[in-house]
Design an enzyme around this catalytic site. Sequence first.
Site, PDB file in Angstrom:
ATOM      1  CG  ASP A  49      42.886  48.405  20.120  1.00  0.00           C
ATOM      2  OD1 ASP A  49      43.411  49.306  19.446  1.00  0.00           O
ATOM      3  OD2 ASP A  49      43.496  47.768  21.000  1.00  0.00           O
ATOM      4  CD  GLU A  97      44.677  49.483  15.609  1.00  0.00           C
ATOM      5  OE1 GLU A  97      45.649  50.249  15.700  1.00  0.00           O
ATOM      6  OE2 GLU A  97      44.312  48.754  16.546  1.00  0.00           O
TER       7      GLU A  97
END
EC number: 2.4.1.18
Length: 734
Positions: A413, A466
């Site tokens: 993330d 990401e």
Amino acid sequence: MNTQLSLSSIQSLIDGNVSDPGSLLGRHSVDYRGTQATAIRMYEPEAQSIWVVDSSNGLRRPMRRLHPEGVFEAIFDETPESNYKVEMIDKQGKTIETTDPYATPSLLTDFDRYLIGEGRHHGLYERLGAQLRTVNGVEGVNFAVWAPNARAIQVVGDFNSWDGRQHGARRLPNLGIWELFIPGAKPGQRYKFRVLSEAGQWMDKCDPLAFASELPPLTANIISDINSYAWSDNEWMQERTEFDPMHAPMNVYEVHLGSWQKGPGRKHGWLDYRDLARRLSDYCHRMNFTHVELMPISEHPFTGSWGYQSVGYFAPTSRHGNPEDFMFFVDHLHQNGIGVLIDWVPAHFPKDDHGLRRFDGSALYEHADPRQGEHPDWGTMIFNFGRNEVKNFLIANALFWLDKYHIDGLRVDAVASMLYLDYSREDGEWVPNRYGGRENLESIDFLREFNDAVHENHPGVVTAAEESTAWPGVSKPTSEGGLGFTYKWNMGWMNDTLRYMRNEPIHRQYHQNELTFSLIYAFTENFMLPLSHDEVVHGKGSLISQMPGDMWQKFANLRLLYTYMWTHPGKKLLFMGGELAQWNEWNEDDGPQWQLLDFATHRGVQQLVSDLNKLVIDNPALHHLDFGHEGFEWVDCQNAQDSTLVYLRKGMPGSPPMLICSNFTPVVRENYPIGVPESGFWKEVFNSDSEAYGGSNVGNYPGKHSRGIGHHGRPDSIAVTLPPLGTTILRLEQ
């Protein structure tokens, strides 16, 4: 009293403020009446009497009570064996055979200490934390924690009535690690570390390497045995070592376990891992998803963070069960042919007092300077990637999930926030690197080391970033100067495509480049195409609510969007509820609107997603060359006036090509000429406008024969009917 313990030392034990209890308790050489002797001392407030049993000859010797609060001592003229035992009669008259915690040798070998000192101990989770152990036949738990700036550490828990005075940890030289074996401690008991900071403040902290925790809002850790589960996924794990992430199909279903489905009579409706495993594997089978990706399942105090603000990096959240329950979850999905990816969050951690922040009273895991150590967007702390011990903690954590829980991949993330020192910061709010630049050099090194460790230790496991910027080489090997990820999320494709689809069809002719631009850079990285939870939260609305037009057009546009996505180069990811065309924006309290499946239009979208998944799996042209220009060829991308796109997808030599023809307007286009690379019969294998999906059934079934007329610079052509707001897919039959 014939003891060399001073009254002040005894009092410090009773008060619990001794910084090194091992210097007073346990086994020590003493000068007794002019000769060398051995003193054994224990602090046991619950003991009536204690006997020391010499393992070499079985002789028993009573310990004298030095203080009524429970300080005991025995002095031997001859040194007893180092593995002596202790018999204790407690205040209830029960006899307990145990060991002296301070006589138990460290669990850490010299090699462990070397690796920890180097910051390269990938098996840290088998040494620190709460490790089940048997010493001289006595079962207990070895506790160890890194806290170099603490003045003292006590282990508190159910095993000592949360009174840590008798269980002060010993500090190991030069490592900053505190360790203590506690006989009798056992799985299921709760515990924490009580830390005395340099400023003299006691703090109860969670174990950074705890394997389980209480159900929030409670915060204690739970001693757990994570090595006794009997796995049944050997076939999956063996095949995984041969998995080729570059060429295999990958259709990922992103899931928030707390809201995917609810159960009546349960707290907040949360289902347990075992129930979820059965339901989710059955659903993924029916929907032809190859993998699930779980939003973070590590323990987190605030449910509303969706797991992205983790406190227990080594503990699956207790909201759905214990560690063995989560092992069953992964095991069951593997046995049913479904891979399991998890979101992993090394970018930041929350400020909760019981967590990592100022763990030993100092900025230990985080940067001390808030310009480097605090995240302005999320109100969280940023890891200090320049510290070897912090990198070691995080890389060991990543490997832990792959090792102990058989996880098949990690989606990292917020990578962009890790790469740039000035991420979300104004001038003067960030500290340049040693060259004066904005790149976070320590974080870059960490990401490369993380990816290398994952791929070297667990072949077939994937990592996905990401990363929302144009950082070069995110999915290139570290040996070629890249970051080493398997995949990079294509955030540019997602933003451009959704922006295009929100336009009314009459205006789309002016935005054709928003669709075609992605193919300019499509093969610069190994891209995954995400329509994730981020696209349906914070006021954005659900995907279908973002589509323009009346009710029929909204559904047709959504089917068109999905078909375009599934035929575009790159692996696929869809967040739960998207396959239902749900109307509500997602939140953690309300999951997918399953009741919408009572309506044929919503069932149609669900069936379309299932069929698209199967189409990708069954046709190498749609997955084998996702990352190479050889797998894609424009036929016509310039007809902006009609808002049409036509392209070929190609697989390995010998596999038939697929012709994708899309019409982004509600106007039916008949006898639309399309050039094809080979003559023959082009079978219609998919039509997003099929009435089975809720469409108007305009198409080309069963297919089209080429007509011997060249077009689009190709030797032959077919004339097709382009359905309204739809895509028809044709495959050359050989």
